[in-house]
Scaffold this active site. Structure first.
Site, mmCIF file in Angstrom:
data_model
loop_
_atom_site.group_PDB
_atom_site.id
_atom_site.type_symbol
_atom_site.label_atom_id
_atom_site.label_comp_id
_atom_site.label_asym_id
_atom_site.label_seq_id
_atom_site.Cartn_x
_atom_site.Cartn_y
_atom_site.Cartn_z
ATOM 1 N N LYS A 61 11.483 6.315 21.854
ATOM 2 C CA LYS A 61 12.274 5.102 22.044
ATOM 3 C C LYS A 61 12.501 4.817 23.521
ATOM 4 O O LYS A 61 12.490 3.658 23.952
ATOM 5 C CB LYS A 61 13.598 5.245 21.301
ATOM 6 C CG LYS A 61 13.430 5.344 19.790
ATOM 7 C CD LYS A 61 14.715 5.741 19.091
ATOM 8 C CE LYS A 61 14.517 5.869 17.589
ATOM 9 N NZ LYS A 61 15.719 6.359 16.884
ATOM 10 N N ALA A 75 0.841 -1.196 0.000
ATOM 11 C CA ALA A 75 0.000 0.000 0.000
ATOM 12 C C ALA A 75 0.876 1.246 0.000
ATOM 13 O O ALA A 75 1.741 1.407 0.863
ATOM 14 C CB ALA A 75 -0.922 0.010 1.213
ATOM 15 N N GLU A 103 10.821 -4.863 16.758
ATOM 16 C CA GLU A 103 12.258 -4.699 16.967
ATOM 17 C C GLU A 103 12.806 -3.473 16.247
ATOM 18 O O GLU A 103 13.694 -2.781 16.748
ATOM 19 C CB GLU A 103 13.001 -5.941 16.486
ATOM 20 C CG GLU A 103 14.500 -5.903 16.701
ATOM 21 C CD GLU A 103 14.887 -5.937 18.177
ATOM 22 O OE1 GLU A 103 15.599 -5.010 18.613
ATOM 23 O OE2 GLU A 103 14.464 -6.872 18.880
#
Length: 442
Positions: free
Chosen positions: A202, A43, A126
């Site tokens: 993060k 997409a 990850e």
């Protein structure tokens, strides 16, 4: 399974590399997994930019996610919406999700985890932190039997490149940013990087995994590098330190004021030149993990880049595929600790405070008195400039012992209003990060 069918959302720098690796390593991936991994569709917003995709390309991401022949949805478009809606649709339909979307995970990762649990689908991410560096899986799986006390590191390559350039050449922040932009390390709008928001997302993910507690981006104290000057860099070097933008997540035992809690913060800090993180230069990332049994561990490598991030994405796709082949499930969200997040005002650290002061008798005593009045203990004082004759200004540097953020902030606010203080030039935190910091001479 005849094949594992993957829907890819987004085909920019990372998505293009995902497609390339899936095609180039098709046979090897099939041998590792036990079934073939095939693209069901991709997409994109502008299909004309991707003629190489042929019939795989579509502009209807929702329809692609809903297709019956899709087993896994890989999302690399970023942002909150429409990514959140698309991934929730996939998870509720029992389709596993692999995402690199740090902003979404930091803001609303709980909703994704709950949807994955409800349907039995896998959720892997990850690639959301530190690019190709295997970091989240060790936190979630390899160290699951240990008690992690601190995770600290350099998790944004753009800011690390800028600060490294300033350190190496003595250049200003503006000049180093221009160089980072020219070389492609900084975006046209670098705000997410230089203001610390990327690193804060993060940090939220790292703290959540390390401490088995839901931590969102709103829980992370965030301060960027725009105010770091060449003078700050030089001052740090003179004291045996290096300035880095660091993400620090800590688990703090209960004390007389707070229960056992966690903290997460992102800000520039002076760290000892002998610490492993101090030697991490350029656009590289490194994360230092401390655990009670394992001790100190360091993860280092390329923290960004299309191929590097795609490597982490493909690692997650392989994990999902293996689970599908054997009928297993990946690790689930772990929030059993449910620790409160400690307010930044109560988090202790050391500080390097640079002041432009009047060059006259009694100024040092006045300033020292304000530090004492706010219970901020002084470790060292250095004065440069001035002749002691009451004429002109002098530069006064104060390095403190550990003190709560709120106490230091209150001290600086009072100092900035004193007649004897011409200006507070900078306030930079000093972090030893588990290593003995160099002594600061008086």
């Amino acid at each position: 399974m005849n094949a594992l069918r993957v829907a890819l959302l987004g085909c920019g720098t990372v998505g293009t590399e995902v497609v390339r690796l899936l095609h180039e390593q098709s046979d090897e991936l099939a041998a590792r997994v036990g079934t073939r991994i095939e693209l069901a569709g991709v997409a994109v917003r502008r299909p004309r930019r991707h003629p190489e995709l042929g019939d795989l390309v579509t502009t209807d991401a929702s329809a692609l996610v809903a297709r019956d022949d899709v087993d896994v949805v890989v999302e690399v478009i970023g942002g909150i919406e429409p990514a959140r809606t698309l991934l929730l649709e996939a998870l509720k339909a029992g389709k596993s999700v692999v995402t690199a979307n740090k902003a979404l995970l930091a803001e609303d990762g709980a909703a994704l985890a709950e949807a994955a649990d409800a349907s039995g689908a896998d959720l892997y991410y990850e690639a959301s932190v530190a690019g190709a560096i295997p970091l989240l899986r060790p936190l979630r799986e390899s160290l699951a039997g240990d008690r992690i006390t601190r995770v600290a590191g350099i998790v944004n390559g753009t800011t690390n490149f800028i600060l490294s350039a300033m350190t190496a050449s003595g250049s200003s922040y503006a000049d180093a940013l221009d160089e980072a932009t020219r070389l492609g390390y900084a975006e046209a709008d670098p705000s997410a990087d230089v203001d610390g928001y990327d690193a804060a997302s993060k940090a939220a993910i790292l703290a959540s995994l390390a401490f088995h507690t839901r931590v969102t981006s709103a829980d992370v104290y965030c301060e960027g590098i725009r105010d770091v000057s060449a003078a700050d860099i030089a001052a740090a070097a003179g004291l045996g330190f290096v300035i880095k933008l660091v993400a620090i997540c800590e688990r703090t035992p209960a004390d007389g004021t707070y229960p056992e809690s966690v903290s997460a913060r992102v800000h520039p800090a002076m760290i000892p030149a002998g610490h492993p993180l101090a030697s991490v230069d350029g656009a590289f990332n490194a994360v230092f993990v401390e655990a009670e049994a394992a001790g100190q561990l360091m993860f280092y490598g390329q923290g960004a880049g299309g191929a590097q991030t795609a490597s982490a994405v493909l690692g997650d796709v392989v994990a999902v595929a293996r689970n599908r082949v054997v009928g297993g499930r990946g690790p689930r969200e772990s929030t059993h600790a449910n620790l409160p997040v400690r307010p930044i005002g109560s988090v202790p650290t050391r500080y390097h405070v640079s002041l432009d002061v009047a060059d006259r008798a009694g100024v040092l005593a006045t300033i020292a008195g304000e530090f004492a009045r706010h219970d901020v203990s002084i470790a060292a004082v250095r004065q440069t400039g001035g002749r002691g004759d009451g004429e002109g200004d002098a530069r006064l540097v104060v390095v403190t012992h550990e003190a709560p953020e709120a106490a230091l902030a209150a001290t600086v606010e009072v100092l900035s209003g004193l007649d004897a203080v011409r200006g507070v030039e900078s306030v930079v935190r000093v972090e030893d990060l588990g290593r003995t910091a160099p002594e600061v001479g008086t």
